[in-house]
Design a protein around this motif. Structure first.
Motif, mmCIF file in Angstrom:
data_model
loop_
_atom_site.group_PDB
_atom_site.id
_atom_site.type_symbol
_atom_site.label_atom_id
_atom_site.label_comp_id
_atom_site.label_asym_id
_atom_site.label_seq_id
_atom_site.Cartn_x
_atom_site.Cartn_y
_atom_site.Cartn_z
ATOM 1 N N MET A 151 50.205 28.232 59.027
ATOM 2 C CA MET A 151 49.868 26.820 59.193
ATOM 3 C C MET A 151 50.766 25.959 58.319
ATOM 4 S SD MET A 151 46.215 24.901 58.433
ATOM 5 C CE MET A 151 46.514 24.838 56.631
ATOM 6 N N ALA A 152 50.986 26.377 57.068
ATOM 7 C CA ALA A 152 51.844 25.627 56.149
ATOM 8 C C ALA A 152 53.276 25.564 56.667
ATOM 9 C CB ALA A 152 51.810 26.269 54.766
ATOM 10 N N GLU A 153 53.775 26.674 57.185
ATOM 11 C CA GLU A 153 55.121 26.697 57.752
ATOM 12 C C GLU A 153 55.237 25.715 58.915
ATOM 13 O OE1 GLU A 153 55.872 30.715 58.837
ATOM 14 O OE2 GLU A 153 55.866 31.463 56.769
ATOM 15 N N LEU A 154 54.195 25.669 59.744
ATOM 16 C CA LEU A 154 54.192 24.746 60.876
ATOM 17 C C LEU A 154 54.237 23.301 60.397
ATOM 18 C CD1 LEU A 154 53.751 24.140 63.955
ATOM 19 C CD2 LEU A 154 51.296 24.113 63.427
ATOM 20 N N VAL A 155 53.402 22.972 59.409
ATOM 21 C CA VAL A 155 53.344 21.591 58.916
ATOM 22 C C VAL A 155 54.675 21.181 58.306
ATOM 23 C CG1 VAL A 155 52.210 20.032 57.291
ATOM 24 C CG2 VAL A 155 50.857 21.709 58.551
ATOM 25 N N ASN A 156 55.304 22.095 57.571
ATOM 26 C CA ASN A 156 56.611 21.791 56.969
ATOM 27 C C ASN A 156 57.689 21.614 58.024
ATOM 28 O OD1 ASN A 156 55.751 21.782 54.274
ATOM 29 N ND2 ASN A 156 55.964 24.008 54.095
ATOM 30 N N ALA A 157 57.612 22.389 59.099
ATOM 31 C CA ALA A 157 58.642 22.312 60.138
ATOM 32 C C ALA A 157 58.401 21.145 61.096
ATOM 33 C CB ALA A 157 58.677 23.627 60.928
ATOM 34 N N ASP A 158 57.131 20.850 61.345
ATOM 35 C CA ASP A 158 56.790 19.804 62.310
ATOM 36 C C ASP A 158 55.571 19.040 61.791
ATOM 37 O OD1 ASP A 158 56.342 18.165 64.456
ATOM 38 O OD2 ASP A 158 56.218 19.768 65.952
ATOM 39 N N PRO A 159 55.767 18.079 60.892
ATOM 40 C CA PRO A 159 54.638 17.384 60.253
ATOM 41 C C PRO A 159 53.656 16.755 61.232
ATOM 42 C CG PRO A 159 56.687 16.878 59.123
ATOM 43 C CD PRO A 159 57.070 17.627 60.368
ATOM 44 N N ALA A 160 54.126 16.375 62.410
ATOM 45 C CA ALA A 160 53.238 15.730 63.377
ATOM 46 C C ALA A 160 52.125 16.656 63.848
ATOM 47 C CB ALA A 160 54.039 15.231 64.573
ATOM 48 N N GLU A 161 52.376 17.965 63.786
ATOM 49 C CA GLU A 161 51.348 18.926 64.200
ATOM 50 C C GLU A 161 50.312 19.169 63.099
ATOM 51 O OE1 GLU A 161 50.863 19.875 67.062
ATOM 52 O OE2 GLU A 161 52.726 20.124 68.188
ATOM 53 N N GLY A 162 50.583 18.703 61.907
ATOM 54 C CA GLY A 162 49.683 18.929 60.781
ATOM 55 C C GLY A 162 48.589 17.895 60.711
ATOM 56 N N THR A 163 47.723 17.870 61.716
ATOM 57 C CA THR A 163 46.606 16.927 61.745
ATOM 58 C C THR A 163 45.330 17.674 61.360
ATOM 59 O OG1 THR A 163 46.367 17.340 64.130
ATOM 60 C CG2 THR A 163 47.639 15.409 63.445
ATOM 61 N N PHE A 164 44.525 17.064 60.472
ATOM 62 C CA PHE A 164 43.390 17.756 59.866
ATOM 63 C C PHE A 164 42.130 16.897 59.938
ATOM 64 C CE2 PHE A 164 47.172 19.497 57.945
ATOM 65 C CZ PHE A 164 46.908 20.855 57.823
ATOM 66 N N CYS A 165 41.003 17.543 60.219
ATOM 67 C CA CYS A 165 39.683 16.921 60.110
ATOM 68 C C CYS A 165 38.971 17.551 58.912
ATOM 69 C CB CYS A 165 38.863 17.149 61.375
ATOM 70 S SG CYS A 165 39.425 16.178 62.798
ATOM 71 N N LEU A 166 38.614 16.719 57.932
ATOM 72 C CA LEU A 166 38.057 17.203 56.668
ATOM 73 C C LEU A 166 36.842 16.380 56.280
ATOM 74 C CD1 LEU A 166 41.381 17.280 54.574
ATOM 75 C CD2 LEU A 166 40.503 19.094 56.062
ATOM 76 N N GLU A 167 35.942 17.006 55.533
ATOM 77 C CA GLU A 167 34.893 16.248 54.864
ATOM 78 C C GLU A 167 35.510 15.447 53.718
ATOM 79 O OE1 GLU A 167 30.900 18.829 54.849
ATOM 80 O OE2 GLU A 167 32.621 19.875 54.006
ATOM 81 N N THR A 168 34.886 14.341 53.371
ATOM 82 C CA THR A 168 35.417 13.483 52.313
ATOM 83 C C THR A 168 35.562 14.248 51.008
ATOM 84 O OG1 THR A 168 34.403 11.538 53.328
ATOM 85 C CG2 THR A 168 35.047 11.355 51.013
ATOM 86 N N GLU A 169 34.538 15.020 50.645
ATOM 87 C CA GLU A 169 34.580 15.758 49.385
ATOM 88 C C GLU A 169 35.688 16.806 49.392
ATOM 89 O OE1 GLU A 169 31.598 18.373 46.484
ATOM 90 O OE2 GLU A 169 30.818 17.371 48.272
ATOM 91 N N ALA A 180 37.033 21.384 68.157
ATOM 92 C CA ALA A 180 36.917 21.997 69.482
ATOM 93 C C ALA A 180 37.617 21.157 70.542
ATOM 94 C CB ALA A 180 35.440 22.174 69.841
ATOM 95 N N ASP A 181 37.507 19.832 70.426
ATOM 96 C CA ASP A 181 38.185 18.956 71.395
ATOM 97 C C ASP A 181 39.698 19.011 71.216
ATOM 98 O OD1 ASP A 181 35.709 18.233 72.311
ATOM 99 O OD2 ASP A 181 35.628 16.351 71.175
ATOM 100 N N GLY A 182 40.163 19.119 69.976
ATOM 101 C CA GLY A 182 41.585 19.260 69.705
ATOM 102 C C GLY A 182 42.406 18.015 69.909
ATOM 103 N N THR A 183 41.767 16.858 69.984
ATOM 104 C CA THR A 183 42.523 15.627 70.189
ATOM 105 C C THR A 183 42.719 14.863 68.878
ATOM 106 O OG1 THR A 183 40.439 14.557 70.814
ATOM 107 C CG2 THR A 183 41.837 15.382 72.589
ATOM 108 N N THR A 184 41.652 14.741 68.091
ATOM 109 C CA THR A 184 41.763 14.056 66.802
ATOM 110 C C THR A 184 42.565 14.877 65.805
ATOM 111 O OG1 THR A 184 39.618 13.008 67.164
ATOM 112 C CG2 THR A 184 40.457 13.033 64.899
ATOM 113 N N CYS A 185 42.380 16.182 65.823
ATOM 114 C CA CYS A 185 43.057 17.039 64.843
ATOM 115 C C CYS A 185 43.279 18.423 65.430
ATOM 116 C CB CYS A 185 42.238 17.134 63.560
ATOM 117 S SG CYS A 185 40.541 17.684 63.817
ATOM 118 N N ASN A 186 44.342 19.055 64.958
ATOM 119 C CA ASN A 186 44.597 20.448 65.319
ATOM 120 C C ASN A 186 43.777 21.407 64.462
ATOM 121 O OD1 ASN A 186 46.504 19.802 67.303
ATOM 122 N ND2 ASN A 186 48.198 19.819 65.828
ATOM 123 N N PHE A 187 43.577 21.060 63.183
ATOM 124 C CA PHE A 187 42.937 21.966 62.234
ATOM 125 C C PHE A 187 41.702 21.303 61.634
ATOM 126 C CE2 PHE A 187 47.519 22.758 62.187
ATOM 127 C CZ PHE A 187 47.548 24.106 62.555
#
Length: 328
Positions: free
Chosen positions: A174-192, A229-236
């Motif tokens: 995943m890290a290699e992907l984000v470094n190579a193609d930052p646009a694919e590095g989309t994340f959904c996270l809790e605030t904390e 699951a929808d994969g539209t807002t974030c990949n990860f």
């Protein structure tokens, strides 16, 4: 069972076991919700007519585990007071320390980090268990027994389509992907999680990448699963490794190949004086704990969170299927 019935059951149990931190504290508890008989767990003279108050936290997995302990100990002859569904980890822990409950399932990383204030987790599961067992015994008069393989730690997941498209199976990939193609590095996270040292900042530092700020979306826990699951807002999406929604939504969990995330193995915590008086508790619960694992726990969680079953029934069904107990 319908979700409406499950919600009614949850609300009724919450009302019966909610904490009242002023005055006398927790309510006195209720009777065992379902009848149970012996299986491979047989009545033990040392537990005959012994009253044990079993607590749990107020989320699905811990609630199921609480019922599992209750039914197992009841089959061994104990009289059970049910104080599952205590609202909040700190309240449940305080109830144990104060003697309002005798035992509950806890997670090694939670006690190590949240209750005892250590900032650096121990990567090895057994070593983490032994370390927290020693510190809780010395500081709090609490024993750790019956560690299970269940490790409800953080993880990242993606849906099946994105897994096939991106071809990543580990956090290093995943890290290699984000470094190579930052646009694919989309994340959904809790605030904390987005700001904790054992969350996103630590993941980025350990795996050597930095997600673009605009690619990080902070959501509530439930919406994260659906957005992933929808994969539209974030990949990860940030998830918990034993959450039933992982299987329910057919998500792919990435391997933490550098073992960054803390270990959160589920084990039984019991007051030192209670265990000294009734060592049979450990004898009963060790085989039960050893029969659990992440896949089993995820299936049990999914029966509640996806299928709408009641936690007590899920716990009893599993114990019966494993032969530990019979239906009363």
């Amino acid at each position: 069972m319908s979700r409406k019935r499950t919600r009614r059951a949850l609300l009724a149990a919450a009302a019966a076991t909610a904490t009242a931190l002023s005055g006398c504290g927790l309510s006195s508890g209720s009777a065992l919700p379902l009848d149970v008989g012996p299986g491979t767990i047989q009545p033990l003279p040392g537990l005959e007519d012994v009253t044990l108050t079993v607590g749990s936290k107020d989320f699905t997995e811990n609630w199921i585990l609480g019922y599992i302990a209750e039914f197992a100990l009841a089959a061994a002859g104990a009289e059970i007071r049910d104080l599952t569904n205590i609202q909040g980890s700190n309240s449940a822990r305080e109830a144990l320390e104060a003697g309002q409950i005798d035992l509950q399932w806890e997670y090694t990383g939670t006690s190590w980090i949240s209750y005892n204030g250590f900032t650096d987790p121990i990567p090895d599961a057994q070593e983490q268990f032994e370390a927290v067992r020693e510190i809780d015994r010395e500081r709090h008069g609490i024993e750790w027994i019956a560690m299970s393989p269940v490790d409800n730690t953080y993880a990242f997941a993606l849906n099946q389509a994105n897994h096939a498209r991106l071809g990543v199976d580990t956090l290093s990939e995943m890290a290699e992907l984000v470094n190579a193609d930052p646009a694919e590095g989309t994340f959904c996270l809790e605030t904390e999680f987005a700001s904790r040292n054992d969350g996103m900042p630590g993941v980025e530092a350990t795996y050597g990448f930095t997600a673009e700020p605009g690619n990080i979306h902070t959501l509530g826990t439930g919406p994260i699963y659906q957005a992933t699951a929808d994969g539209t807002t974030c990949n990860f999406g940030e998830i918990f490794s034993t959450d039933g929604r992982v299987k329910g939504l057919d998500l792919v969990v990435l391997e933490d190949d550098l073992s960054f995330f803390p270990r959160y193995n589920a084990a039984v915590t019991v007051r030192t004086e209670t265990l000294a008086e009734h060592p049979e508790i450990e004898e009963v619960l060790i085989p039960v704990a050893e029969a659990l694992n992440n896949d089993v726990m995820a299936d049990l969680n999914a029966r509640v969170d996806v299928d709408g079953a009641d936690p007590d029934q899920v716990a009893l069904d599993w114990l019966v299927s494993e032969g530990f107990v019979s239906r009363g």
